[in-house]
Scaffold this motif. Sequence first.
Motif, PDB file in Angstrom:
ATOM      1  N   TYR A 266       0.805  -1.217   0.000  1.00  0.00           N
ATOM      2  CA  TYR A 266       0.000   0.000   0.000  1.00  0.00           C
ATOM      3  C   TYR A 266       0.843   1.274   0.000  1.00  0.00           C
ATOM      4  O   TYR A 266       2.013   1.263   0.387  1.00  0.00           O
ATOM      5  N   VAL A 267       0.175   2.353  -0.395  1.00  0.00           N
ATOM      6  CA  VAL A 267       0.685   3.710  -0.190  1.00  0.00           C
ATOM      7  C   VAL A 267      -0.310   4.427   0.720  1.00  0.00           C
ATOM      8  O   VAL A 267      -1.528   4.385   0.489  1.00  0.00           O
ATOM      9  N   TYR A 268       0.204   5.060   1.778  1.00  0.00           N
ATOM     10  CA  TYR A 268      -0.602   5.869   2.691  1.00  0.00           C
ATOM     11  C   TYR A 268      -0.194   7.326   2.546  1.00  0.00           C
ATOM     12  O   TYR A 268       0.962   7.637   2.228  1.00  0.00           O
ATOM     13  N   TRP A 269      -1.121   8.225   2.799  1.00  0.00           N
ATOM     14  CA  TRP A 269      -0.785   9.641   2.862  1.00  0.00           C
ATOM     15  C   TRP A 269      -1.837  10.380   3.681  1.00  0.00           C
ATOM     16  O   TRP A 269      -2.953   9.908   3.872  1.00  0.00           O
ATOM     17  N   LEU A 270      -1.442  11.541   4.181  1.00  0.00           N
ATOM     18  CA  LEU A 270      -2.350  12.427   4.899  1.00  0.00           C
ATOM     19  C   LEU A 270      -2.792  13.529   3.961  1.00  0.00           C
ATOM     20  O   LEU A 270      -2.005  14.036   3.159  1.00  0.00           O
ATOM     21  N   GLU A 271      -4.059  13.931   4.075  1.00  0.00           N
ATOM     22  CA  GLU A 271      -4.582  14.970   3.190  1.00  0.00           C
ATOM     23  C   GLU A 271      -5.479  15.930   3.969  1.00  0.00           C
ATOM     24  O   GLU A 271      -6.386  15.497   4.689  1.00  0.00           O
ATOM     25  N   THR A 272      -5.219  17.216   3.799  1.00  0.00           N
ATOM     26  CA  THR A 272      -6.025  18.254   4.422  1.00  0.00           C
ATOM     27  C   THR A 272      -7.183  18.602   3.502  1.00  0.00           C
ATOM     28  O   THR A 272      -6.975  19.022   2.366  1.00  0.00           O
ATOM     29  N   GLU A 273      -8.405  18.432   3.977  1.00  0.00           N
ATOM     30  CA  GLU A 273      -9.578  18.756   3.167  1.00  0.00           C
ATOM     31  C   GLU A 273     -10.085  20.155   3.467  1.00  0.00           C
ATOM     32  O   GLU A 273     -10.590  20.842   2.585  1.00  0.00           O
ATOM     33  N   ASP A 274      -9.974  20.594   4.717  1.00  0.00           N
ATOM     34  CA  ASP A 274     -10.411  21.929   5.120  1.00  0.00           C
ATOM     35  C   ASP A 274      -9.305  22.550   5.968  1.00  0.00           C
ATOM     36  O   ASP A 274      -9.180  22.241   7.157  1.00  0.00           O
ATOM     37  N   PRO A 275      -8.460  23.419   5.367  1.00  0.00           N
ATOM     38  CA  PRO A 275      -7.349  23.989   6.132  1.00  0.00           C
ATOM     39  C   PRO A 275      -7.791  24.695   7.403  1.00  0.00           C
ATOM     40  O   PRO A 275      -7.061  24.708   8.396  1.00  0.00           O
ATOM     41  N   ALA A 276      -8.981  25.288   7.401  1.00  0.00           N
ATOM     42  CA  ALA A 276      -9.460  26.004   8.574  1.00  0.00           C
ATOM     43  C   ALA A 276      -9.733  25.054   9.739  1.00  0.00           C
ATOM     44  O   ALA A 276      -9.552  25.409  10.907  1.00  0.00           O
ATOM     45  N   ALA A 277     -10.152  23.838   9.435  1.00  0.00           N
ATOM     46  CA  ALA A 277     -10.477  22.865  10.481  1.00  0.00           C
ATOM     47  C   ALA A 277      -9.220  22.242  11.079  1.00  0.00           C
ATOM     48  O   ALA A 277      -9.202  21.864  12.252  1.00  0.00           O
ATOM     49  N   GLY A 278      -8.171  22.109  10.274  1.00  0.00           N
ATOM     50  CA  GLY A 278      -6.926  21.550  10.771  1.00  0.00           C
ATOM     51  C   GLY A 278      -6.853  20.040  10.750  1.00  0.00           C
ATOM     52  O   GLY A 278      -5.781  19.465  10.911  1.00  0.00           O
ATOM     53  N   SER A 279      -7.988  19.367  10.583  1.00  0.00           N
ATOM     54  CA  SER A 279      -7.973  17.904  10.597  1.00  0.00           C
ATOM     55  C   SER A 279      -7.497  17.364   9.260  1.00  0.00           C
ATOM     56  O   SER A 279      -7.570  18.036   8.229  1.00  0.00           O
ATOM     57  N   ARG A 280      -6.993  16.144   9.274  1.00  0.00           N
ATOM     58  CA  ARG A 280      -6.493  15.502   8.068  1.00  0.00           C
ATOM     59  C   ARG A 280      -7.075  14.104   7.939  1.00  0.00           C
ATOM     60  O   ARG A 280      -7.285  13.413   8.935  1.00  0.00           O
ATOM     61  N   ALA A 281      -7.310  13.696   6.704  1.00  0.00           N
ATOM     62  CA  ALA A 281      -7.736  12.331   6.436  1.00  0.00           C
ATOM     63  C   ALA A 281      -6.506  11.464   6.182  1.00  0.00           C
ATOM     64  O   ALA A 281      -5.517  11.918   5.611  1.00  0.00           O
ATOM     65  N   LEU A 282      -6.582  10.220   6.620  1.00  0.00           N
ATOM     66  CA  LEU A 282      -5.550   9.232   6.336  1.00  0.00           C
ATOM     67  C   LEU A 282      -6.067   8.316   5.234  1.00  0.00           C
ATOM     68  O   LEU A 282      -7.069   7.635   5.407  1.00  0.00           O
ATOM     69  N   HIS A 283      -5.380   8.339   4.086  1.00  0.00           N
ATOM     70  CA  HIS A 283      -5.799   7.565   2.920  1.00  0.00           C
ATOM     71  C   HIS A 283      -4.867   6.380   2.691  1.00  0.00           C
ATOM     72  O   HIS A 283      -3.693   6.414   3.062  1.00  0.00           O
ATOM     73  N   ARG A 284      -5.412   5.360   2.007  1.00  0.00           N
ATOM     74  CA  ARG A 284      -4.632   4.188   1.612  1.00  0.00           C
ATOM     75  C   ARG A 284      -5.071   3.733   0.241  1.00  0.00           C
ATOM     76  O   ARG A 284      -6.258   3.795  -0.107  1.00  0.00           O
ATOM     77  N   VAL A 285      -4.100   3.275  -0.558  1.00  0.00           N
ATOM     78  CA  VAL A 285      -4.411   2.762  -1.881  1.00  0.00           C
ATOM     79  C   VAL A 285      -3.399   1.685  -2.228  1.00  0.00           C
ATOM     80  O   VAL A 285      -2.278   1.670  -1.688  1.00  0.00           O
ATOM     81  N   ASN A 286      -3.766   0.755  -3.106  1.00  0.00           N
ATOM     82  CA  ASN A 286      -2.825  -0.250  -3.578  1.00  0.00           C
ATOM     83  C   ASN A 286      -1.722   0.403  -4.407  1.00  0.00           C
ATOM     84  O   ASN A 286      -1.873   1.521  -4.902  1.00  0.00           O
TER      85      ASN A 286
END
Length: 389
Positions: A266-286
């Motif tokens: 897998y490849v994992y990465w963090l992604e910011t969807e709303d910079p104002a919120a500060g939270s990040r999603a953790l994604h995974r893909v083959n």
Amino acid sequence: MALLGVTALVVSAVAAGTAAPAGAAVTTAPPGARAERPVSEHGTVSGRERTVGGDSDVLLAGTGTTGGDGAPGAGGGWWTASTAAEGGGQPYAVWAGRLDGTGEKQRISPDDGRHHVHPVTDGKTVVWSAYQGRWCYLLARPLDGGPVRQLDSSQGIGCAYNGLGVEGKTVTYTDVGYKSRSTRAVYLRMGEGDPVAIPPAAGGNPRTLSTSHPSLHDDKIAFNDCKYTGSTGTRCRITVLDIATGGRTVVADAGLPAPTAITSRYVYWLETEDPAAGSRALHRVNLDGSDPVVVSPATGRDAMIIDGLTASDDAVTVAARSADGTTGPETPAKLWQFSPDGTRRERVSCDGGGQFSPASAGGRQVVWIGTSDGSTDVLTRTRPVGTCD
């Protein structure tokens, strides 16, 4: 080092493998560090109580380092970390030891007045960054002895080598250019040639293009490939480079990605969807871009403000704070470990202090920086504790 442009593929002012002074001799413990006991088989320190929590093994006590400069590394049964000079100031020194707590700790970096930080290891070699004045250096040294080798160097305010990785002869890092202000993911083969900058796929102004945040596994590199335009902002693609063939595979589009982590599947990465919120999603893909999964969402009850990412074939671990409003910026980060599919989420440790900069040691074991009662320590657990209710 030559400045990294879009079309530049080979960059180096110093040939890889140039020898530097061997540095300080091996000693048994960093100056000023407290004594630790050997690691137990159960994920706790035998015969030693931690004042807060007490569920983690102390690999190195009293490092005096926090933040990115103090981030530890782990691999091949070894850990690495930077320790501050007496009183918590610069210059930092790089140390290494065995994950099972046996044997003597080794000072890896020379005592030469430079600031030695960001160490990583594969259990055979330690690679790290060193800074002095306006000069930046990329250095390496075998764990079984030998001279410090200078792999690369650069000059200029703001120059930096970060996001390091090492696996056998292959080293990866992000190189921040000075005059061009360009950022490139780079790899090199120690003793086999000059560093190679990974060029962005898009064309245009080099200052609006970047590759960064490489992660390394089995001579495959996952990295961010980004382009900025005034109309769309920054748009990125998560890409995998096969060093052996030179082939590139785009595995996902991403808005504002942060670190990547690659494993055998897998490849994992963090992604910011709303910079104002500060939270990040953790994604995974083959590795081929199929079967995308959101391991941890950026919104909702389980959203987290994530500041660190590391992964093995068995688990992915982050340092994070809750994004639901129950904790504030002053609340220290904690380590959370997920199964690759996201169905299992557990606390790595219930220690009451801050938990930062996780580094996977393989399997479900993690090494990190823990802070409590005024001490900053390198800690580890071979498996997560579960819940801390």
